[in-house]
Write an enzyme that holds these catalytic residues in place. Sequence first.
Site, short mmCIF file in Angstrom:
data_model
loop_
_atom_site.label_atom_id
_atom_site.label_comp_id
_atom_site.label_asym_id
_atom_site.label_seq_id
_atom_site.Cartn_x
_atom_site.Cartn_y
_atom_site.Cartn_z
CB SER A 106 -9.37 64.88 35.87
OG SER A 106 -8.08 65.48 35.54
CE LYS A 134 -3.75 61.18 37.71
NZ LYS A 134 -2.81 61.49 36.69
N GLY A 165 -3.77 64.15 47.85
CA GLY A 165 -4.14 65.29 47.47
C GLY A 165 -5.23 64.90 45.76
CG ASP A 167 1.77 68.90 33.88
OD1 ASP A 167 1.70 70.24 34.02
OD2 ASP A 167 1.31 68.67 34.59
#
Length: 566
Positions: free
Chosen positions: A69, A87, A65, A187
């Site tokens: 940012s 990540k 994905g 989140d």
Amino acid sequence: MRSEEEMQSCTDSEMEGGEDETSGFMDESAISNPFREREMRGMIGDFEYIEGKWIGSYRFVKQLGTGSSSKVVLGRDVRSGEKVAIKIIPRRVNGGETGDMEMRCDQRVFREVIISSVLNHPHIARLKNFLYSPTHYFLIFEYVKGRQLYDIIISSGPLKEKEGQRYFRQLLSAIDYIHRNSVVHRDLKIENILIDENDNVKLIDFGLSNFYDNKTLLNTFCGSLYFAAPELLQGQRYCGPEIDVWSLGVVLYAILCGCVPFDDEDVQGLQAKIMDADFKFCKTISREAMELIRGMIVAQPSSRMGLSQVIGSEWVNKGQKSRINSYAAKRYPIMKLNEKYIRPISRAIRFQFPNMEREIRRFHKICREEIGTLEQIYWSRRPVVSLYYLVSENLGGDDENEAYTDDGEEEPPQELPEAVHDFVRFMFSKEKGCGPRHVKKEVFLTSTSQDSLCSVKGKDCGLPQVRQTYLKGFFKGIRVKHIGSHNALKKVLLDIFNANNIIYEITEKSYFCSAYHEDLECLFKVSMYFNVLLNEYYLTVTPLNSERKVFRNVYEWISSGLRNRV
């Protein structure tokens, strides 16, 4: 295109193909010594990051994905064959006027790394390594084979209540665990909830998470608009857990109804609906589920259900034989500090808690002086203390752990990325052990009782002090009329405490107190003053946590009790 929040997720179809390019494992000796030396510090050269190919010893399988940012790739460690989710976050190195923004962005990355490495929960995906180059940060997470809850709802529609209850209970377990450890996610949304191949929840993406303290409010807008609480849109300051509860309510609505409760073609219209908590159920669900959702999606934070109320709700426990297990360890007073834990964590987190070591030592002193006091319990909930406990619980409190040595010499200051990498490496230097062992007796830092705390130190030696002042009473404080002496004032206060079931602890300068209302606890302190100029007594009542609704009741109990005393 997928979003960056899918960082640990990969569907079965994504797992097919792309395996041959990493099918052979590389012997550790094949990795150059210069790389291994740099990797010990977390640093890798830009030449060791080839986009789309590898990062140090991690080879890419495929991209999972992308986001505004960062991006996330499925990788494999060539030394062990282990699959990981990586990540990749570009570093902001422009300098100049944007320096403060760059620093805040870097600190957000470091905070995510530290939080994701210390949290150890079956329904939270954990960070395993942290590397960095001059231009990028690399967060290496455990790989979770499964699907996003978002994809499941989009493809299959709303879940049956029994299945939704199971997932929601696991999610509540994870959120209860992080809140008990002074962390707020900020989140929560269905894109950040994975369902693994064993049909269990894994919560991901702590990129917007932060530590919270009941005395210090947060003010950053975080999260997705569809799941954001009204106070965030209004720019109000907040403690933290209450915005997670709102988001949990939206998540539960999406699970059971197959859509979000707030939607509008116009952003301003969407925000207005959220701020008014204006929603209807688009699908018929059980009465218990509707009551729970209505209690969580409430515009006024003080009227919103607390997490403990959600966990104890009728729908969450319907048909269940046991309460939700948060997997939070029982915590004992720290009777002996493990010095090997203090330095690596205090160095890594110094950007947020520059006085961590001093606060840990103060808590240690409180533990040694008195067991089971309210002050001790209050301090145990501070973020720096939670961090120390989390490290100790992960490493087992073992004095024989030699992964981090201290030879007593002053070391040169570390750059933050290296200090954060050292901390992660330290955390994974040893298999998880048992809980802290330095215990004098079976005392848990959990609940308190009136009997155990109302007759503690100081009752017979004139404490707490009534301090003389020239200012108190002019600007703040509760005026106490027609009271004859220090002892008379204290007697009136104790009568008020007992009449309202207020638990209190006598300290040198104040009464340290706890009061409950509707399962919510308010911590506060009451200090006494004698104004020399006015020749009158005054009280100050200071809240020590964020339960403002309960505090307003407490303030009224004390002020009315003083007015109406016989």
